[in-house]
Scaffold this motif. Structure first.
Motif, PDB file in Angstrom:
ATOM      1  N   GLU A 171      -9.934   6.681   2.739  1.00 38.96           N
ATOM      2  CA  GLU A 171      -9.399   5.874   1.857  1.00 38.96           C
ATOM      3  C   GLU A 171      -8.176   6.334   1.265  1.00 38.96           C
ATOM      4  O   GLU A 171      -8.094   7.616   1.086  1.00 38.96           O
ATOM      5  N   LEU A 172      -7.141   5.667   1.321  1.00 33.95           N
ATOM      6  CA  LEU A 172      -5.842   5.999   0.411  1.00 33.95           C
ATOM      7  C   LEU A 172      -5.944   5.102  -0.748  1.00 33.95           C
ATOM      8  O   LEU A 172      -6.192   3.997  -0.900  1.00 33.95           O
ATOM      9  N   LEU A 173      -5.618   6.116  -1.726  1.00 27.30           N
ATOM     10  CA  LEU A 173      -6.064   5.578  -3.307  1.00 27.30           C
ATOM     11  C   LEU A 173      -4.746   5.382  -4.161  1.00 27.30           C
ATOM     12  O   LEU A 173      -3.701   5.955  -4.033  1.00 27.30           O
ATOM     13  N   LYS A 174      -4.955   4.205  -4.983  1.00 30.59           N
ATOM     14  CA  LYS A 174      -3.928   4.508  -6.141  1.00 30.59           C
ATOM     15  C   LYS A 174      -4.819   4.536  -7.398  1.00 30.59           C
ATOM     16  O   LYS A 174      -5.415   3.661  -7.700  1.00 30.59           O
ATOM     17  N   ASP A 175      -4.674   5.787  -8.070  1.00 32.86           N
ATOM     18  CA  ASP A 175      -5.358   6.037  -9.425  1.00 32.86           C
ATOM     19  C   ASP A 175      -6.961   5.745  -9.009  1.00 32.86           C
ATOM     20  O   ASP A 175      -7.438   4.967  -9.724  1.00 32.86           O
ATOM     21  N   ASP A 176      -7.499   6.221  -7.891  1.00 34.83           N
ATOM     22  CA  ASP A 176      -8.797   6.178  -7.662  1.00 34.83           C
ATOM     23  C   ASP A 176      -9.390   4.842  -7.315  1.00 34.83           C
ATOM     24  O   ASP A 176     -10.461   4.588  -6.904  1.00 34.83           O
ATOM     25  N   ARG A 177      -8.489   3.757  -6.985  1.00 33.26           N
ATOM     26  CA  ARG A 177      -8.732   2.514  -6.500  1.00 33.26           C
ATOM     27  C   ARG A 177      -8.229   2.410  -5.032  1.00 33.26           C
ATOM     28  O   ARG A 177      -6.975   2.607  -4.837  1.00 33.26           O
ATOM     29  N   PRO A 178      -9.190   1.880  -4.002  1.00 30.55           N
ATOM     30  CA  PRO A 178      -8.615   1.877  -2.521  1.00 30.55           C
ATOM     31  C   PRO A 178      -7.824   0.944  -2.165  1.00 30.55           C
ATOM     32  O   PRO A 178      -7.855  -0.281  -2.513  1.00 30.55           O
ATOM     33  N   LEU A 179      -6.557   1.466  -1.689  1.00 33.00           N
ATOM     34  CA  LEU A 179      -5.426   0.446  -1.370  1.00 33.00           C
ATOM     35  C   LEU A 179      -5.728   0.223   0.176  1.00 33.00           C
ATOM     36  O   LEU A 179      -5.070  -0.624   0.717  1.00 33.00           O
ATOM     37  N   LEU A 180      -6.104   1.214   0.746  1.00 33.26           N
ATOM     38  CA  LEU A 180      -6.504   1.165   2.155  1.00 33.26           C
ATOM     39  C   LEU A 180      -7.763   1.972   2.408  1.00 33.26           C
ATOM     40  O   LEU A 180      -8.020   2.967   2.039  1.00 33.26           O
ATOM     41  N   MET A 184       0.725  -1.182  -0.017  1.00 35.33           N
ATOM     42  CA  MET A 184       0.008  -0.079  -0.061  1.00 35.33           C
ATOM     43  C   MET A 184       0.936   1.352   0.118  1.00 35.33           C
ATOM     44  O   MET A 184       0.720   2.240  -0.656  1.00 35.33           O
ATOM     45  N   VAL A 185       1.800   1.383   0.771  1.00 33.29           N
ATOM     46  CA  VAL A 185       2.898   2.511   1.033  1.00 33.29           C
ATOM     47  C   VAL A 185       3.385   2.733  -0.396  1.00 33.29           C
ATOM     48  O   VAL A 185       3.729   3.858  -0.752  1.00 33.29           O
ATOM     49  N   GLU A 186       4.019   1.919  -1.152  1.00 31.21           N
ATOM     50  CA  GLU A 186       4.472   1.958  -2.336  1.00 31.21           C
ATOM     51  C   GLU A 186       3.572   2.562  -3.396  1.00 31.21           C
ATOM     52  O   GLU A 186       4.079   3.001  -4.184  1.00 31.21           O
ATOM     53  N   GLY A 187       2.241   2.100  -3.355  1.00 24.71           N
ATOM     54  CA  GLY A 187       1.483   2.590  -4.443  1.00 24.71           C
ATOM     55  C   GLY A 187       0.537   3.655  -4.118  1.00 24.71           C
ATOM     56  O   GLY A 187      -0.172   4.325  -5.298  1.00 24.71           O
ATOM     57  N   VAL A 188       0.330   4.109  -3.005  1.00 28.54           N
ATOM     58  CA  VAL A 188      -0.628   5.078  -2.930  1.00 28.54           C
ATOM     59  C   VAL A 188      -0.379   6.622  -3.607  1.00 28.54           C
ATOM     60  O   VAL A 188       0.914   6.932  -3.505  1.00 28.54           O
ATOM     61  N   ASN A 189      -1.284   7.151  -3.996  1.00 27.31           N
ATOM     62  CA  ASN A 189      -1.079   8.359  -4.718  1.00 27.31           C
ATOM     63  C   ASN A 189      -2.116   9.407  -4.565  1.00 27.31           C
ATOM     64  O   ASN A 189      -1.916  10.465  -4.947  1.00 27.31           O
ATOM     65  N   ASP A 190      -3.136   9.130  -3.792  1.00 26.84           N
ATOM     66  CA  ASP A 190      -4.333  10.069  -3.515  1.00 26.84           C
ATOM     67  C   ASP A 190      -4.953   9.663  -2.414  1.00 26.84           C
ATOM     68  O   ASP A 190      -4.748   8.320  -1.728  1.00 26.84           O
ATOM     69  N   TRP A 191      -6.049  10.466  -1.792  1.00 26.91           N
ATOM     70  CA  TRP A 191      -6.985   9.990  -0.732  1.00 26.91           C
ATOM     71  C   TRP A 191      -7.984  10.677  -0.614  1.00 26.91           C
ATOM     72  O   TRP A 191      -8.531  11.557  -1.570  1.00 26.91           O
ATOM     73  N   ARG A 192      -8.885  10.137   0.137  1.00 24.76           N
ATOM     74  CA  ARG A 192     -10.357  10.877   0.155  1.00 24.76           C
ATOM     75  C   ARG A 192     -11.137  10.200   1.373  1.00 24.76           C
ATOM     76  O   ARG A 192     -10.653   9.279   1.836  1.00 24.76           O
ATOM     77  N   ILE A 193     -12.215  10.945   1.982  1.00 23.67           N
ATOM     78  CA  ILE A 193     -12.893  10.477   2.811  1.00 23.67           C
ATOM     79  C   ILE A 193     -14.269  10.387   2.042  1.00 23.67           C
ATOM     80  O   ILE A 193     -14.834  11.062   1.446  1.00 23.67           O
ATOM     81  N   ASP A 194     -14.645   8.945   2.072  1.00 21.55           N
ATOM     82  CA  ASP A 194     -16.064   8.423   1.477  1.00 21.55           C
ATOM     83  C   ASP A 194     -17.094   8.890   2.076  1.00 21.55           C
ATOM     84  O   ASP A 194     -17.273   9.397   3.265  1.00 21.55           O
ATOM     85  N   PRO A 195     -18.323   8.811   1.436  1.00 22.24           N
ATOM     86  CA  PRO A 195     -19.692   9.220   2.015  1.00 22.24           C
ATOM     87  C   PRO A 195     -20.154   8.689   3.435  1.00 22.24           C
ATOM     88  O   PRO A 195     -20.738   9.337   4.030  1.00 22.24           O
ATOM     89  N   GLU A 196     -19.403   7.530   3.805  1.00 18.37           N
ATOM     90  CA  GLU A 196     -19.535   7.016   4.945  1.00 18.37           C
ATOM     91  C   GLU A 196     -18.643   7.464   6.014  1.00 18.37           C
ATOM     92  O   GLU A 196     -18.536   7.034   7.111  1.00 18.37           O
ATOM     93  N   GLY A 197     -17.759   8.335   5.689  1.00 15.77           N
ATOM     94  CA  GLY A 197     -16.813   8.865   6.765  1.00 15.77           C
ATOM     95  C   GLY A 197     -15.544   7.925   6.885  1.00 15.77           C
ATOM     96  O   GLY A 197     -14.845   8.373   7.782  1.00 15.77           O
ATOM     97  N   ARG A 198     -15.273   7.191   5.842  1.00 22.89           N
ATOM     98  CA  ARG A 198     -13.862   6.250   6.072  1.00 22.89           C
ATOM     99  C   ARG A 198     -13.080   6.833   5.182  1.00 22.89           C
ATOM    100  O   ARG A 198     -13.123   7.641   4.261  1.00 22.89           O
TER     101      ARG A 198
END
Length: 112
Positions: free
Chosen positions: A97-106, A81-95
């Motif tokens: 998410e650390l993302l790689k190209d809009d796909r959750p890695l965490l 996960m650490v090597e691939g993450v390039n973005d983040w967001r808080i999803d509508p449920e308040g979780r």
């Protein structure tokens, strides 16, 4: 002017590079104004993070306790996960998410 959002807070990880994580695994992250700390379920992690642009861990360190079984699996997933993450967001449920190209890695839920 409203400051930009930040991932600051304490989080309990539930998904890590495709691996489902339970609360009993004790995989956590805490973000505070550019600093990060937490646990892979075996080793402690610490360092920094940057939100410009996207998301990146910076100067991440980890203790070196030997991990076996489930703990080793989670540590490998954390490293992936650490090597691939390039973005983040808080999803509508308040979780978080650390993302790689809009796909959750965490994916993590807030700790009380």
């Amino acid at each position: 002017m409203t400051p930009p959002p930040r991932p600051d807070g304490q989080w309990s990880v539930r998904l890590l590079a495709g691996v489902t994580v339970s609360a009993e695994d004790e995989v956590t992250l805490a973000f505070d104004a550019g600093r990060v700390s937490g646990s892979t379920g075996c080793n402690r992690v610490f360092g920094g993070y940057s939100l410009m642009p996207g998301f990146a861990f910076e100067g991440l360190g980890m203790t070196r306790r030997g991990c076996v079984g489930r703990m080793a699996e989670l540590e490998r997933a954390f490293t992936t996960m650490v090597e691939g993450v390039n973005d983040w967001r808080i999803d509508p449920e308040g979780r978080l998410e650390l993302l790689k190209d809009d796909r959750p890695l965490l994916r993590a839920v807030p700790l009380p």
